[in-house]
Design a protein around this motif. Structure first.
Motif, PDB file in Angstrom:
ATOM      1  N   UNK A  50       2.530  -6.551 -12.739  1.00 20.69           N
ATOM      2  CA  UNK A  50       3.355  -5.407 -12.375  1.00 20.69           C
ATOM      3  C   UNK A  50       3.343  -5.228 -10.860  1.00 20.69           C
ATOM      4  N   UNK A  51       4.339  -4.517 -10.371  1.00 22.32           N
ATOM      5  CA  UNK A  51       4.394  -4.201  -8.950  1.00 22.32           C
ATOM      6  C   UNK A  51       4.922  -2.790  -8.806  1.00 22.32           C
ATOM      7  N   UNK A  52       4.208  -1.981  -8.045  1.00 19.62           N
ATOM      8  CA  UNK A  52       4.603  -0.580  -7.889  1.00 19.62           C
ATOM      9  C   UNK A  52       5.724  -0.440  -6.872  1.00 19.62           C
ATOM     10  N   UNK A  53       6.234   0.768  -6.763  1.00 14.23           N
ATOM     11  CA  UNK A  53       7.266   1.045  -5.765  1.00 14.23           C
ATOM     12  C   UNK A  53       6.722   0.843  -4.352  1.00 14.23           C
ATOM     13  N   UNK A  54       5.400   0.960  -4.208  1.00 10.58           N
ATOM     14  CA  UNK A  54       4.771   0.733  -2.910  1.00 10.58           C
ATOM     15  C   UNK A  54       4.335  -0.692  -2.693  1.00 10.58           C
ATOM     16  N   UNK A  55       4.795  -1.601  -3.551  1.00 10.95           N
ATOM     17  CA  UNK A  55       4.525  -3.037  -3.438  1.00 10.95           C
ATOM     18  C   UNK A  55       3.081  -3.423  -3.741  1.00 10.95           C
ATOM     19  N   UNK A  56       2.401  -2.644  -4.542  1.00  9.43           N
ATOM     20  CA  UNK A  56       1.049  -3.020  -4.975  1.00  9.43           C
ATOM     21  C   UNK A  56       1.125  -3.818  -6.269  1.00  9.43           C
TER      22      UNK A  56
END
Length: 113
Positions: A50-56
């Protein structure tokens, strides 16, 4: 309606690479956690990355160091770069948008030994 369209699957030999893409439409892509899941025959669907909206990013242990998830908010697209593929990576890979719980139709990845 919301659409998640995957592409990039195919047949590859063990040790090879593939890059999956998922183009999203009609969702607030830039603020949505996106992900890739996979389902092999006879098995449950499992998280790949997965990748968050903050690119994590977050990865399943079995793909760490081999797969890389990324996103391009300007293109509403999430990617999965898969390197050093193994036969056990064979599955249908699904794109997922957490906000709204949307799924793509899946793309087949087959790794031959």
């Amino acid at each position: 309606q919301v659409q998640l369209v995957e592409s990039g699957g195919g047949l590859v030999q063990a040790g090879g690479s593939l890059r999956l893409s998922c183009a999203a439409s009609r969702i607030a892509f830039s603020i949505t956690t996106m992900g890739w899941y996979r389902q092999a025959p006879g098995k449950q669907r499992e998280l790949v990355a997965t990748i968050t909206s903050g690119n994590s990013p977050n990865y399943a242990d079995v793909v760490k160091g081999r797969f890389t998830i990324s996103r391009d908010n300007a293109k509403n697209t999430v990617y999965l770069q898969m390197n050093s593929l193994k036969p056990e990576d064979t599955a249908v890979y699904y794109c997922y948008a957490r906000t709204g719980n949307y799924w793509g139709q899946g793309t087949q990845v087959t790794v031959s030994s």
